[in-house]
Structures are given as C-alpha cells and as structure tokens.
Design a protein around this motif. Structure first.
Motif, short mmCIF file in Angstrom:
data_model
loop_
_atom_site.label_atom_id
_atom_site.label_comp_id
_atom_site.label_asym_id
_atom_site.label_seq_id
_atom_site.Cartn_x
_atom_site.Cartn_y
_atom_site.Cartn_z
N SER A 130 0.84 -1.20 0.00
CA SER A 130 0.00 0.00 0.00
C SER A 130 0.88 1.25 0.00
CB SER A 130 -0.91 0.02 1.23
OG SER A 130 -1.80 -1.07 1.23
N THR A 131 0.40 2.30 -0.65
CA THR A 131 1.13 3.57 -0.70
C THR A 131 1.01 4.30 0.63
OG1 THR A 131 0.49 3.73 -3.03
CG2 THR A 131 1.41 5.71 -2.02
N VAL A 132 2.11 4.91 1.06
CA VAL A 132 2.11 5.69 2.29
C VAL A 132 2.45 7.14 1.93
CG1 VAL A 132 3.09 5.94 4.60
CG2 VAL A 132 2.85 3.67 3.60
N VAL A 133 1.64 8.08 2.42
CA VAL A 133 1.82 9.50 2.09
C VAL A 133 1.85 10.34 3.36
CG1 VAL A 133 0.69 9.25 -0.15
CG2 VAL A 133 -0.67 9.91 1.84
N ALA A 134 2.42 11.53 3.23
CA ALA A 134 2.32 12.56 4.25
C ALA A 134 1.67 13.77 3.60
CB ALA A 134 3.71 12.91 4.80
N GLY A 140 6.47 6.36 0.99
CA GLY A 140 7.00 5.08 0.55
C GLY A 140 5.88 4.07 0.38
N ARG A 141 6.20 2.80 0.65
CA ARG A 141 5.21 1.74 0.51
C ARG A 141 5.34 0.76 1.67
NH1 ARG A 141 6.85 -3.26 -1.82
NH2 ARG A 141 9.08 -3.33 -2.27
N ILE A 142 4.22 0.10 1.99
CA ILE A 142 4.21 -0.91 3.05
C ILE A 142 4.92 -2.17 2.53
CG2 ILE A 142 2.76 -2.41 4.46
CD1 ILE A 142 2.51 0.43 5.33
N VAL A 143 5.87 -2.68 3.31
CA VAL A 143 6.59 -3.89 2.90
C VAL A 143 6.26 -5.10 3.78
CG1 VAL A 143 8.48 -2.70 1.76
CG2 VAL A 143 8.61 -3.13 4.22
N SER A 144 5.78 -4.86 4.99
CA SER A 144 5.35 -5.98 5.83
C SER A 144 4.28 -5.50 6.80
CB SER A 144 6.53 -6.60 6.59
OG SER A 144 7.07 -5.68 7.51
N GLN A 153 8.88 0.96 3.63
CA GLN A 153 10.13 1.25 2.93
C GLN A 153 10.03 2.67 2.40
OE1 GLN A 153 10.88 -0.27 -1.11
NE2 GLN A 153 12.79 -1.16 -0.34
N VAL A 154 10.87 3.53 2.94
CA VAL A 154 10.81 4.95 2.60
C VAL A 154 11.47 5.19 1.23
CG1 VAL A 154 11.60 7.25 3.30
CG2 VAL A 154 10.77 5.63 5.00
N VAL A 155 10.91 6.11 0.46
CA VAL A 155 11.50 6.48 -0.83
C VAL A 155 12.95 6.90 -0.62
CG1 VAL A 155 11.42 8.14 -2.71
CG2 VAL A 155 9.31 7.15 -1.86
N GLY A 156 13.83 6.41 -1.48
CA GLY A 156 15.25 6.71 -1.33
C GLY A 156 16.02 5.61 -0.65
N SER A 157 15.32 4.59 -0.15
CA SER A 157 16.01 3.44 0.43
C SER A 157 16.62 2.59 -0.68
CB SER A 157 15.03 2.59 1.24
OG SER A 157 14.50 3.31 2.32
N ALA A 158 17.65 1.84 -0.31
CA ALA A 158 18.28 0.96 -1.30
C ALA A 158 17.25 -0.03 -1.83
CB ALA A 158 19.45 0.23 -0.65
#
Length: 292
Positions: A130-134, A140-144, A153-158
């Motif tokens: 799912s998309t996460v916004v402020a 970023g997006r939900i990973v677990s 997982q925040v945008v800009g993460s590896a």
C-alpha cells in the motif's frame, strides 16, 4: 488542623493546579489571570500545608505529577489530531481512502535509506504494497504487515525505485536512491531521476508517481519531489537529474496509508468516430505499472 480540614485544602490545591494546567493549554492571556488568582488563594493554603504531615505532602506531589502528565498527553493528542487533519485536507489525500497512522519506530539501513514502523496493521485494513503518504507527498510503501503495526520502505532506500512522470509534459522516468557509482554527487537524502532521451528534466519540475494497477504499490499523481539540478548531457540514452524529496523522512510523524480500491467493473468500451477507420470497439486499457 484536623484531618478533614487538611483533606479539603488538598482538594482545593489540586483543583487549582489542574486549572493552571488547562489555562496553559488555552493560552498565555488566560493563564496569566488564573495565575494571579491562584497566587492569592494558594499562598494561605501553602502556608497552612507547610505544617501538614509529610505523607500528605508526598500524596499532593504525586497528584501534581499525574495531572501534569495527563495535560501533556492531551496536548500531544491534540497536536497529532491537527496534523492528521492537515494530511486529510492535503493534495496527496485527494480522492483517496486513507488509514491514519503514526510513526513509532525508525531504522537506518546499512546501505543507506530508512524504514519506519507505523501503528496501523492488518486489523486496520492495511495490506502489503500500500502507498504511504504525508501532507507534502510520497513517503513510501508498506513492505510488511502485522496485526497492529506495519513496516514502510521509505522512498530513497536501497532497492526502492518509483516510476514517475516529470514536469508539465509528464515525461516518463524513474526515481531512486543514488547509485554508488553515480558520476554526479547528490546531496544527502536526494534522489536520482532518470528519463529516456530525448526527454530532459528542467530545474523546478515537479516529479509525481506514475501510478500502478489498482494503486499497488503506488497510487498515481503523488508528489515525489522537485528537480533541483540537471546532470550534463553526455550523449547517453538517459538523462539524469537530482530530485529533492517532498517529504522530510527525518521528521515523519503522522502519515496516511492509501487503501487500494480495485476496479470492480470494466471500463466502458469506445469506438472510433465516422471516418476514423476504426470499426471495432476498444477494450479496457491497463494502467501503467509502478516500479518498486
């Protein structure tokens, strides 16, 4: 002084203390008037209580501490509610169903980037990808997902790559963390934008998510950031640029998790007009896929 009288004085003192705390939350003007009145009333009470037994004074001190903690907790809840209201009225929330959540933990990855944990999970309807916004844009997006929390997982993460559109023309490209071998240095926290030539980004261009089927993992049109610098054209098949993320991940607090809304019915078929040469209707067209 009798025990009953002392207890009554303790009640009066605790009540005035609570009034001062509430006045502080209401504003300085109100608090000043209450403090002046409290000084007149509390002075005699404090002098009388100076002779009170030590256990009663200890009880009063504990009550004061409890009331101050209660007031601080209420203030924090009010501020969180205000930030959530700001998020719900912001651009990223337009047309979306959101689950509000707060960041409760953060982890910095060894290779750079960051992940955060929020206090909403499967019991709140949150799903993986799912998309996460402020209020300012994409987080970023939900990973677990667990029953009560989720990892983002925040945008800009590896390993995080987002399919995007850039500028007024909506040039297609991707935004990701800078690669270790990038020829151009990037500021801390910046993203690398890559677009297919001959498309070229321009400083000041807004970068938005391209979007994915059923908004998984990224809903369309969410602001990712702004182009701040364009790399020299070296005749390569792609043009690259620096993007400043819209969201400061070091100061994340209240976020919204987009609840995916799957299309339940096919899109209406259309047919070409007279003279167009189109003799058959067109079926549904799938939306663009979002990179992870």
């Amino acid at each position: 002084m009798g025990q009953l009288a002392r207890r009554r004085l303790l009640v009066v003192l605790a009540t005035l203390t609570l009034a001062l705390l509430l006045a502080d939350l209401a504003g300085a003007g109100v608090a000043d008037g209450v403090r002046r009145a409290g000084g007149v009333l509390l002075g005699p009470v404090q002098r009388v209580l100076a002779a009170a037994p030590r256990d009663e004074l200890a009880d009063l001190e504990r009550e004061n501490v409890r009331l101050r903690a209660l007031a601080a907790d209420q203030q924090e809840r009010l501020e969180a509610a205000a930030r959530l209201a700001t998020l719900l009225g912001s651009g990223p929330a337009a047309g979306q169903r959101l689950v509000g959540a707060r960041v409760v933990a953060t982890t910095v990855a060894p290779l750079g980037g960051r992940s955060v944990t929020v206090d909403a999970g499967s019991r709140d309807g949150v799903r993986a990808d799912s998309t996460v916004v402020a209020a300012d844009g994409l987080v970023g997006r939900i990973v677990s997902v667990s029953p009560w929390t989720s990892d983002v997982q925040v945008v800009g993460s590896a390993g995080s790559v987002v399919a995007v559109r850039t500028g007024p023309a909506g040039t297609l490209g991707t935004a990701a963390a800078p690669a270790p071998g990038d020829a151009e240095p990037r500021p801390r926290g910046a993203l690398t934008l890559s677009v297919i030539a001959p498309g070229a980004p321009v400083v000041g261009d807004t970068v938005r998510t391209l979007g994915s089927v059923d908004d998984v993992p990224y809903a369309a049109g969410i602001v990712v950031g702004t182009v701040t610098d364009v790399d020299p054209d070296l005749g390569q098949p792609t043009r690259t640029a620096t993007v400043r993320p819209a969201v400061d991940v070091d100061a994340l607090d209240v976020v919204g998790i987009v609840v995916p809304q799957a299309r339940r019915a096919p899109r209406a078929a259309t047919s070409g007009g007279a003279g167009s040469g189109a003799g058959s209707s067109t079926g549904p067209v799938a939306g663009g896929g979002g990179a992870r």
